[in-house]
Design an enzyme around this catalytic site. Structure first.
Site, short mmCIF file in Angstrom:
data_model
loop_
_atom_site.label_atom_id
_atom_site.label_comp_id
_atom_site.label_asym_id
_atom_site.label_seq_id
_atom_site.Cartn_x
_atom_site.Cartn_y
_atom_site.Cartn_z
N ASP A 55 0.82 -1.20 0.00
CA ASP A 55 0.00 0.00 0.00
C ASP A 55 0.86 1.26 0.00
O ASP A 55 1.91 1.31 0.66
CB ASP A 55 -0.90 -0.04 1.24
CG ASP A 55 -1.79 1.17 1.37
OD1 ASP A 55 -2.50 1.49 0.40
OD2 ASP A 55 -1.78 1.80 2.45
N GLU A 79 1.57 -0.48 -5.01
CA GLU A 79 0.37 0.36 -5.19
C GLU A 79 0.86 1.78 -5.46
O GLU A 79 1.16 2.53 -4.54
CB GLU A 79 -0.51 0.29 -3.94
CG GLU A 79 -1.84 1.03 -4.08
CD GLU A 79 -1.76 2.49 -3.70
OE1 GLU A 79 -1.73 3.34 -4.62
OE2 GLU A 79 -1.73 2.79 -2.49
N ASP A 119 -11.09 1.16 -2.94
CA ASP A 119 -11.30 2.59 -2.74
C ASP A 119 -12.16 3.22 -3.83
O ASP A 119 -12.52 4.39 -3.74
CB ASP A 119 -9.95 3.33 -2.70
CG ASP A 119 -9.25 3.17 -1.36
OD1 ASP A 119 -9.94 2.99 -0.34
OD2 ASP A 119 -8.01 3.23 -1.34
#
Length: 407
Positions: free
Chosen positions: A202, A249, A303
């Site tokens: 992330d 990411e 998201d």
């Protein structure tokens, strides 16, 4: 990361019918295998915060007991001792914080059984490593020397939030972590790769440079970019653990140093098709015409809105670009009537080595099934109905996957 074209589905454990490990998880593995999918991506398995977000966990290491199929299964003293010895770096931080070590032993049992079940059916498990931890959690209390007090984490304005995002997580003292040989991060990654076949890392851009917001700020607008550890962290981890099967990411405010770091490390990045149809951005890395083999392409992530929800509010000029992309790719689905399936087909046809879709998009669900809206508290609650994914869904997915050379 992978030498062959592959595809998979993202569905968190809490979104399974019942929201736990056990029969529902094995049923989903069976469905993936029937659908020709070889990757199951989940969100972090960590203990969530009060808003149910697994990205702001009180421990970077402990798994959430809320995911257990049997939270009352007996645990022998010998099992506790063996687990404590194996995970000696972090278990003290969690038990001192009030965590129950027996829950982690139960989780280890159940997860190992699921991973073996998946492997037998050709399905790899893909995890997710949040870059940050929760304020005043087990990690910050156990290792205060590794965390800053003057600033907190977030990101500047981007496609998700016009005023940026004020996450509030403690930032790392990278100088202190470096002096310690990055051991905290190495142990965190060691724990992660004991659970997963590959992981999404992330907020990868934060390792090149991160947005530091002065403590006490009400918005993220007063932050500034500060340098991250760069490749030194990953070199140390690779030396200790071997090659790292990581997906970076790299969404949001990405600049040349982030791209250079990712490519130097050899990690695939991400592309999200919902970001790909912008008439004002001719260098858009999410545009279907610009996708590369060293990316993982998504219809949308946790998201994003669902594809059907996104399509509902998409301006006509962007819809026209999507229709043109579908036509150019030879998409067989009528995108106006089934936008989620047109986008699934487009993702599968992409040159990217791995294509991932959300379960909500397979089901053609609208915005009510959205998992998370960044910068807004709440969410994380969507749960799939029992039997929602049918043999017909699997047959359709398998057909499109085979046609794209991903089975």
């Amino acid at each position: 990361m992978t030498t062959a074209r592959a595809s998979g589905v993202q569905l968190h454990i809490t979104s399974l019918p019942g929201g736990r490990l056990g029969p529902a998880a094995r049923d989903f593995v069976d469905w993936l295998a029937a659908a020709g999918q070889s990757v199951w991506q989940v969100l972090p398995l960590s203990v969530p915060d009060e808003h149910h977000s697994p990205y702001k966990s009180p421990s970077a290491f402990a798994a959430s007991p809320a995911l257990l199929e049997d939270p009352h299964a007996p645990v022998a003293e010998e099992e506790l001792d063996a687990f404590a010895a194996q995970e000696s770096y972090w278990v003290g931080s969690w038990t001192d914080f009030g965590g129950d070590l027996a829950d982690q032993v139960r989780f280890a049992r159940e997860w190992a059984a699921l991973r073996a079940y998946a492997a037998e059916r050709g399905v790899r498990l893909m995890g997710d490593v949040p870059i940050y931890v929760a304020p005043d959690g087990a990690d910050e209390r156990a290792w205060p020397e590794f965390f800053r007090e003057d600033a907190v984490a977030g990101c500047p304005p981007d496609a998700y939030a016009a005023t940026g995002q004020l996450w509030g997580n403690p930032l790392y003292r990278w100088d202190a972590l470096e002096r310690d040989g990055y051991r905290w991060w190495i142990e965190r990654l060691r724990r992660t790769f004991a659970l997963f076949d590959l992981v999404r890392l992330d907020h990868f851009r934060g390792f090149a440079a991160y947005w530091a917001i002065p403590a006490g700020s009400e918005t993220a607008l007063g932050g500034r970019w500060e340098p991250g550890p760069g490749r030194a962290l990953f070199d140390a981890a690779t030396t200790a653990l071997g090659p790292l099967p990581v997906v970076a990411e790299d969404l949001g405010d990405i600049d040349a140093p982030v791209i250079e770091l990712r490519r130097a490390l050899g990690y695939p990045g991400m592309a999200v098709l919902q970001f790909g149809f912008n008439p004002d951005d001719h260098d858009n890395t999410h545009d279907p015409d610009h996708l590369e083999t060293d990316q993982v392409v998504y219809t949308g992530t946790h998201d994003n809105d669902t594809v059907c929800g996104w399509w509902e509010t998409l301006p006509e000029d962007r819809r026209s670009l999507a229709r043109r992309a579908w036509k150019d790719a030879g998409i067989t689905t009528d995108g106006d009537s089934e936008p989620s399936w047109a986008m699934i087909e487009l993702a599968l046809q992409a040159p990217c080595g791995l294509a991932m879709v959300q379960a909500q998009d397979v089901l053609g669900l609208g915005s009510s099934a959205r998992m998370n809206a960044p910068g807004i508290e709440g969410g994380w609650a969507w749960q799939m109905a029992a039997g929602a994914l049918t043999p017909e869904h699997a047959e359709r997915m398998r057909g499109l996957t085979a046609a794209a050379g991903r089975c």
